[in-house]
Design a protein around this motif. Structure first.
Motif, PDB file in Angstrom:
ATOM      1  N   ARG A  26       0.827  -1.216   0.000  1.00 19.42           N
ATOM      2  CA  ARG A  26       0.000   0.000   0.000  1.00 19.42           C
ATOM      3  C   ARG A  26       0.857   1.260   0.000  1.00 19.42           C
ATOM      4  NH1 ARG A  26      -5.030  -2.001   3.730  1.00 19.42           N
ATOM      5  NH2 ARG A  26      -5.140  -4.020   2.706  1.00 19.42           N
ATOM      6  N   THR A  30       0.733   3.818  -3.191  1.00 17.93           N
ATOM      7  CA  THR A  30       0.180   5.171  -3.010  1.00 17.93           C
ATOM      8  C   THR A  30       1.266   6.242  -2.898  1.00 17.93           C
ATOM      9  OG1 THR A  30       0.082   4.755  -0.632  1.00 17.93           O
ATOM     10  CG2 THR A  30      -1.927   4.346  -1.886  1.00 17.93           C
ATOM     11  N   MET A  33       0.761   9.145  -4.908  1.00 17.36           N
ATOM     12  CA  MET A  33      -0.424   9.938  -4.569  1.00 17.36           C
ATOM     13  C   MET A  33      -0.190  10.820  -3.359  1.00 17.36           C
ATOM     14  SD  MET A  33      -3.023   6.736  -4.925  1.00 17.36           S
ATOM     15  CE  MET A  33      -4.533   7.654  -4.695  1.00 17.36           C
ATOM     16  N   THR A  34       0.719  10.380  -2.500  1.00 16.84           N
ATOM     17  CA  THR A  34       0.897  11.095  -1.236  1.00 16.84           C
ATOM     18  C   THR A  34       2.093  12.033  -1.243  1.00 16.84           C
ATOM     19  OG1 THR A  34       2.110   9.166  -0.450  1.00 16.84           O
ATOM     20  CG2 THR A  34      -0.212   9.331   0.186  1.00 16.84           C
ATOM     21  N   ASP A 180      -9.191  -1.258  -4.727  1.00 16.61           N
ATOM     22  CA  ASP A 180      -8.009  -0.437  -4.455  1.00 16.61           C
ATOM     23  C   ASP A 180      -8.394   0.958  -3.975  1.00 16.61           C
ATOM     24  OD1 ASP A 180      -6.624  -2.588  -5.238  1.00 16.61           O
ATOM     25  OD2 ASP A 180      -5.597  -1.653  -6.941  1.00 16.61           O
ATOM     26  N   VAL A 184      -7.241   2.486  -0.563  1.00 16.37           N
ATOM     27  CA  VAL A 184      -6.511   3.759  -0.540  1.00 16.37           C
ATOM     28  C   VAL A 184      -7.183   4.736   0.417  1.00 16.37           C
ATOM     29  CG1 VAL A 184      -6.045   5.829  -1.937  1.00 16.37           C
ATOM     30  CG2 VAL A 184      -5.464   3.593  -2.813  1.00 16.37           C
ATOM     31  N   LEU A 188      -4.846   5.912   3.373  1.00 20.30           N
ATOM     32  CA  LEU A 188      -4.356   7.296   3.444  1.00 20.30           C
ATOM     33  C   LEU A 188      -5.031   8.081   4.556  1.00 20.30           C
ATOM     34  CD1 LEU A 188      -4.017   8.281  -0.322  1.00 20.30           C
ATOM     35  CD2 LEU A 188      -2.298   7.382   1.220  1.00 20.30           C
ATOM     36  N   ASN A 192      -5.620  12.053   2.664  1.00 23.02           N
ATOM     37  CA  ASN A 192      -6.395  12.250   1.448  1.00 23.02           C
ATOM     38  C   ASN A 192      -7.281  13.483   1.603  1.00 23.02           C
ATOM     39  OD1 ASN A 192      -6.708  11.201  -1.064  1.00 23.02           O
ATOM     40  ND2 ASN A 192      -7.870   9.409  -0.419  1.00 23.02           N
ATOM     41  N   TYR A 200     -13.394   8.814  -4.252  1.00 22.57           N
ATOM     42  CA  TYR A 200     -12.950   7.422  -4.105  1.00 22.57           C
ATOM     43  C   TYR A 200     -14.040   6.576  -3.460  1.00 22.57           C
ATOM     44  CZ  TYR A 200      -8.152   8.785  -5.240  1.00 22.57           C
ATOM     45  OH  TYR A 200      -7.033   9.248  -5.870  1.00 22.57           O
ATOM     46  N   PRO A 431      -3.709   4.348  -7.350  1.00 18.99           N
ATOM     47  CA  PRO A 431      -2.500   3.588  -7.023  1.00 18.99           C
ATOM     48  C   PRO A 431      -1.875   2.937  -8.253  1.00 18.99           C
ATOM     49  CG  PRO A 431      -4.473   2.541  -6.116  1.00 18.99           C
ATOM     50  CD  PRO A 431      -4.903   3.848  -6.654  1.00 18.99           C
TER      51      PRO A 431
END
Lengths: 515, 221
Positions: A26, A30, A33-34, A180, A184, A188, A192, A200, A431
């Motif tokens: 994970r 991610t 994304m982070t 996913d 996520v 997160l 997020n 999401y 992801p």
């Protein structure tokens, strides 16, 4: 059920090792994304965006000044744009079908590659379909293909097939994303943004990872996988018939449908390697996408390359032998198109075969280089398929000619730039690894892909007389299923514990832990 | 003899089917060409000086067309000496063995343009013939050009010909019946549409099931 739990519960009981594995997956999936986008990322995005904008301007220029500004004329009436359409949709096919075939055959090692392959398929089919517009010349008439559909024309079927395939690719991309996105959201947490959480949450369809949800997910993915393979075959067959159903020598070939399908698979496989290598390096996924992945796809690529070489030979040999309409063959092999044709032979056939054949070159760098060459060479090959027959005179002896202009080059490069641009933006939003699939495969399912030490252990097992059998074993400690072909006989080892903390750079097996 | 018959019959057909426009001189002067109706051939205008009187001049050529019945829509274009030129053996002799390039006027993106469709060499009678398959119907402009030699100037002639869908009286069905798969097309199209519909049904049906059932299966846990 606590929606804020860090890991959504699974049906199987997680061991500590597997939980650690899940967290690692994970984190890696991610990361894009982070983490704040780096300067390099922004530089790449700016450069690629500028290339795309330049392409849009070139298209505007072409609309204003006519197709002649792109090098087209009444003799070279089909040229670079149709080659772009075939090439881009072709690589898309490769990505989707490879993912679908590996999914259907239960190859658990595919897990780290599926999201990249499916994302690539989606990006390239969108860009490929876009190339139809500059190819048309009069795009405002595009809808006439619907209003005045001539069902006897392969072009109508082209339109329908590409549209259907695009929709199938979107669905095939979205369904594995459902779990996913839920994972996520929970993984997160507050990292997020609220907006993103809402989106999401809506797209993850209240995914809780229940047995029934998993069953529905798997059955729908199996169905779509089963549909997308013949669908992709039909897309490329119909694309080939746009050529083969004309009376032009060099196009009116019975071998064209499989010729196009294999070319698509071949170039698509190569682009999966290139894309995987780029994102592996850019997103630091070395631990999950290893040399073994590249080697396996490399074998597939080489096999497809040999089939394509055979079809090229079969196509040319038949016409060359009868000598009825060989003008395009002469032009291709020794004439004005000889240089691009032999570039294809070198980079599209010889180099990949050599790279895969010799262990010395069969590594990530070598395979990525070979695959990059294949992608470019297959695009060149499409041009060589399009241009010689198009410019061959049916009456008289005047050979037409096509010359690249800045307009056609800029539009083509814009398409090339659009693919990584879409992927880079896409993997900031979703992801990059298929978390659910990787967790399902688990560290054991993925063990053969993890470290060199694993390979050494596998060699020991083989030396000890373990046979290579198809297995479906439930390992007692984890409760995870491992299915499919186990080429190294790992399943014969009762249980393998993996300790991720021993070697943070990559999982390793501690022989003492083998029970 | 066969050739002459073809030419004569061609001219007759042309006379029935089309208006004829003729021009002379260089091809860019196309737009300035005159048009005469009701005649299959017409002397072009203009002359060139500096050549012997026995030699051909730019008015000595004319272009005719005939649609052959060779099981296709093939068009036979013929360049022939005009009647005055034919009467002069010296002119006919000078026209023999010359290469004639044929053109069709077509739309090339932004405007009209001349597209070369082939070449033919004139025979002893000064006649050059080219078979051509028109790709569209309606009034179509053709042209032929003979390059200049030391004994004669460049000559050209043109023709405005109505290419009909079925000018030879052969029913359209005749051509369709030549296709091996003729007759199954309708069935095939319906079959393929059925397959496409089934694929769309599976794709959208699967998506719909996932969209509607998945949230419920999550709630029922």
């Amino acid at each position: 059920m606590d929606k804020n739990s860090p890991i959504p519960p699974r049906d199987d009981n997680y061991s500590d090792t597997e939980s650690a594995w899940a967290v690692d997956v994970r984190d890696a999936a991610t990361r894009g994304m982070t983490q704040k986008a780096s300067r390099k990322w922004w530089l790449a995005i700016t450069l690629l965006s500028l290339m795309v904008l330049a392409g849009v301007y070139a298209w505007y220029y072409q609309l204003k000044h006519g197709m002649a500004s792109a090098g087209y004329n009444d003799q070279a009436f089909w040229a670079v744009y149709i080659a772009d359409v075939i090439a881009f949709i072709g690589v898309s096919y490769g990505g989707a079908v490879i993912s679908a075939i590996l999914r259907l055959t239960g190859q658990s090692w595919r897990a780290p590659l599926t999201r990249i392959a499916e994302g690539m398929a989606l990006a390239t089919v969108i860009v490929g379909a876009m190339f139809i517009f500059p190819h048309l010349g009069r795009p405002e008439r595009f809808m006439n293909i619907v209003y005045y559909a001539n069902w006897s024309s392969p072009l109508v079927w082209d339109f329908l097939a590409i549209l259907t395939y695009t929709v199938a690719t979107i669905i095939f991309f979205y369904i594995p994303l459902i779990p996913d996105l839920a994972i996520v959201n929970r993984h997160l947490g507050s990292a997020n943004s609220p907006m993103r959480r809402k989106v999401y949450s809506a797209l993850s369809l209240n995914w809780m990872g229940t047995k029934r949800q998993r069953r529905l997910l798997h059955s729908s993915l199996t169905l779509i996988s089963l549909v997308i393979i013949p669908l992709a075959v039909s897309v490329h067959s119909v694309l080939s018939w746009a050529f083969a159903l004309t009376s032009r020598p060099g196009w009116a070939e019975t071998v064209f449908p499989p010729y196009f399908v294999i070319a698509a698979l071949y170039s698509g496989t190569a682009l999966v390697i290139v894309t995987a290598a780029a994102f592996r390096s850019g997103y630091k996924l070395q631990r999950f996408i290893t040399q073994r992945h590249f080697v396996r796809i490399g074998y597939l690529m080489a096999a497809l390359g040999l089939v394509y070489l055979y079809l090229t030979f079969a196509d040319m040999a038949t016409e060359g032998y009868t000598g009825i309409t060989t003008g395009w063959i002469t032009q291709t092999v020794t004439g004005r198109y000889a240089i691009p044709f032999w570039i294809y032979v070198l980079f599209g056939e010889l180099i990949p075969i050599v790279v895969v054949a010799f262990k010395k070159f069969r590594n990530i760098k070598g395979l990525t280089f070979a695959a990059g060459g294949v992608v470019v060479a297959l695009w060149i090959k499409r041009l060589v398929i399009v241009l010689p027959p198009a410019t061959q005179p049916l009456i008289g002896s005047f050979w037409g000619s096509y010359h690249f202009t800045w307009v056609s080059i800029t539009i083509t490069l814009a398409g090339v730039a659009a693919v990584p641009l879409i992927l880079m933006v896409m993997f900031r939003l979703i992801p990059i690894l298929s978390i659910e699939e990787m967790e399902e495969a688990g560290p054991i399912g993925s063990i053969e892909q993890i470290s060199d030490k694993t390979e050494k252990y596998q060699d020991k097992l083989l030396a000890g007389g373990r046979n290579l059998e198809q297995v479906k074993t439930k390992t007692p400690s984890s409760g995870l299923q491992m299915s499919g072909v186990d080429p190294i006989g790992l399943a014969s080892a009762p249980t393998i514990s993996v300790n991720p903390t021993v070697n943070p750079g990559g999982f390793s097996i501690n022989p003492g832990e083998i029970r | 003899m066969r050739l002459i018959t073809k030419i004569v019959s061609g001219f007759a057909l042309v006379a029935m089917a089309s208006a004829v426009s003729l021009s002379s001189g260089s091809l860019p002067a196309w737009a300035a060409s005159g048009t005469t109706s009701g005649s299959s051939m017409q002397m072009g205008s203009g002359n060139s000086s500096g050549f012997s009187t026995a030699a051909a001049n730019s008015s000595d050529l004319s272009l005719g067309a005939v649609l052959t019945k060779a099981g296709s829509d093939q068009l036979t274009l013929s360049v022939t000496p005009s009647s005055e030129a034919s009467a002069n053996p010296a002119v006919v002799k000078s026209l023999a063995g010359q290469v004639v390039t044929f053109y069709v006027k077509t739309k090339v993106f932004s405007g009209d343009g001349m597209m070369a469709i082939g070449t033919a060499t004139t025979n002893a009678a000064g006649v050059a013939t080219l078979n051509y398959m028109p790709t569209w119907t309606g009034m179509t402009d053709f042209a032929a050009q003979m390059a200049a030699t030391s004994s004669m100037p460049q000559m050209s002639t043109s023709l405005n010909f109505d290419v009909l869908k079925d000018p030879t009286g052969i029913p359209t069905k005749y051509f369709e019946s030549q296709r091996p798969l003729h007759g199954i097309a309708t069935v095939l199209v319906k079959f393929l549409i059925g397959i496409a519909a089934a694929v769309w049904l599976i794709l959208l049906g699967t998506l719909a099931v996932v969209l509607f059932r998945m949230p419920r299966l999550g709630r029922s846990q």
